[in-house]
Enzyme design. Structure first.
Site, PDB file in Angstrom:
ATOM      1  N   HIS A 183      -2.480 -18.839  44.939  1.00 56.79           N
ATOM      2  CA  HIS A 183      -3.720 -19.333  45.531  1.00 56.79           C
ATOM      3  C   HIS A 183      -3.451 -20.541  46.421  1.00 56.79           C
ATOM      4  O   HIS A 183      -2.422 -21.221  46.265  1.00 56.79           O
ATOM      5  CB  HIS A 183      -4.701 -19.770  44.435  1.00 56.79           C
ATOM      6  CG  HIS A 183      -5.307 -18.659  43.653  1.00 56.79           C
ATOM      7  ND1 HIS A 183      -5.288 -18.636  42.275  1.00 56.79           N
ATOM      8  CD2 HIS A 183      -5.971 -17.539  44.036  1.00 56.79           C
ATOM      9  CE1 HIS A 183      -5.905 -17.545  41.848  1.00 56.79           C
ATOM     10  NE2 HIS A 183      -6.331 -16.861  42.891  1.00 56.79           N
TER      11      HIS A 183
ATOM     12  N   CYS B 135      -7.649 -24.416  37.751  1.00 59.68           N
ATOM     13  CA  CYS B 135      -8.102 -23.064  37.405  1.00 59.68           C
ATOM     14  C   CYS B 135      -9.096 -23.024  36.242  1.00 59.68           C
ATOM     15  O   CYS B 135      -9.904 -22.100  36.144  1.00 59.68           O
ATOM     16  CB  CYS B 135      -6.913 -22.184  36.995  1.00 59.68           C
ATOM     17  SG  CYS B 135      -5.587 -22.066  38.192  1.00 59.68           S
TER      18      CYS B 135
END
Length: 254
Positions: free
Chosen positions: A160, A247
Site C-alpha cells: 500500500h 492498518c
C-alpha cells in the site's frame, strides 16, 4: 472527541492475504496482546477507542483501515482490491454511519484505505496491487464537492501507499524513496527512512503524537532528532500478515 475505530484480531488471521511476504506461523494470542497494547497507545494519544463487531472468519478484518476513508465531511466506504476482504466493509459502514454521511466505491473500482494518504486538501492514492485507477476516479468524484485534490501515485515494491509513506507532522512525510517518488508529496517535506530499514515508513500520527514500531531503531532516531513525541508499539505478529500501525484503526474527529 477523537475516535479510533478498531476490530479484534480474528482467530483466522493465519489465512490472511499475502502479496510480498512468504507465509510464516502467526501466534494469534500474541497478536491479540500486541493489538491490545496498540489500543492502549491510541488511548494514550487521546483517542476514544471504539471496537466495531469482530469478524472471526475474515482473516484480514483486524486491518480496519482498508475498509474506509474518513474525512471531516464524509466517509468513503472502500471496495478492497482483494475479493476475500469485501465482506469486511458492511460492519465498518454500520459503525461509521453514526459519525458521517456515507458514500461508496463501486465496481469496477477498487480502493484500499491503506492506499490513501491525506495531506490537508490533497489526497494521495497509491495505484498498485489493491487500488485501481477507477477507484481513484470515484474517490475524486466523491471528494470534489469538498475541495479536495485527489492524485494517483505510482507505488512499487510494497502493498500500500502507507507502506511507502505516512505523515509524521502537518508538513512532513516519512518516505521510503525506493517505493514511491518523494517529489509527489511536495510542498510537504519528505523525510527518508534509514536505508537499511525499508519497511520503516509506516507511522501513525495522532494529534501531535507518533505511534511507531521499535523494529526500526535507526529511523526512530531520525524522527526523535526531529523532535517527534513517540509512543512505541510492537505489532510484530501482525506484520507477518503484512499489517502495520496505520492498518489497525480508523482515526477521526467525531
Amino acid at each position: 472527541m477523537r475516535v479510533a475505530l478498531t476490530r479484534a484480531v480474528p482467530r483466522s488471521l493465519a489465512r490472511c492475504e499475502l502479496t510480498h511476504l512468504a507465509r510464516s506461523p502467526i501466534d494469534v494470542a500474541l497478536a491479540a496482546r500486541q493489538h491490545a497494547a496498540y489500543e492502549g497507545a491510541l488511548r494514550a494519544a487521546g483517542c476514544t477507542v471504539v471496537r466495531i463487531p469482530p469478524e472471526p472468519d475474515l482473516p484480514d478484518s483486524v486491518f480496519v483501515e482498508d475498509t474506509a476513508v474518513v474525512l471531516d465531511e464524509v466517509a468513503v466506504i472502500a471496495r478492497p482490491g482483494a475479493p476475500s476482504r469485501r465482506a469486511e466493509t458492511a460492519s465498518t459502514a454500520a459503525a461509521l454511519g453514526h459519525y458521517r454521511r456515507l458514500v461508496t466505491i463501486e465496481e469496477p473500482g477498487t480502493l484500499d484505505g491503506g492506499d490513501v494518504l491525506v495531506g490537508g486538501q490533497t489526497v494521495f492514492v497509491g495505484v498498485g496491487a489493491r487500488s485501481n485507477a477507477d477507484g481513484v476516479r470515484q474517490l475524486a468524484c466523491h471528494l470534489a464537492p469538498f475541495g479536495y485534490d485527489v492524485r494517483g501515485v505510482e507505488v512499487a515494491g510494497c502493498l500500500h501507499l502507507k507502506s511507502a509513506a505516512t505523515r509524521v507532522s502537518d508538513s512532513a512525510v516519512l518516505v521510503n524513496p525506493s517505493f514511491v517518488d518523494p517529489r509527489v508529496f511536495e510542498p510537504m517535506e519528505a523525510v527518508s527512512v534509514a536505508p537499511e530499514e525499508p519497511s520503516a515508513a509506516n507511522a501513525l500520527l495522532v494529534g501531535g503524537v507518533l505511534i511507531y514500531s521499535p523494529a526500526y531503531p535507526r529511523t526512530l532516531g531520525i524522527l526523535q532528532r526531529r523532535g517527534a513525541q513517540v509512543i512505541l508499539v510492537d505489532l510484530g505478529e501482525l506484520a507477518k500478515a503484512e499489517g502495520a500501525l496505520t492498518c489497525c484503526s480508523l482515526v477521526f474527529e467525531s
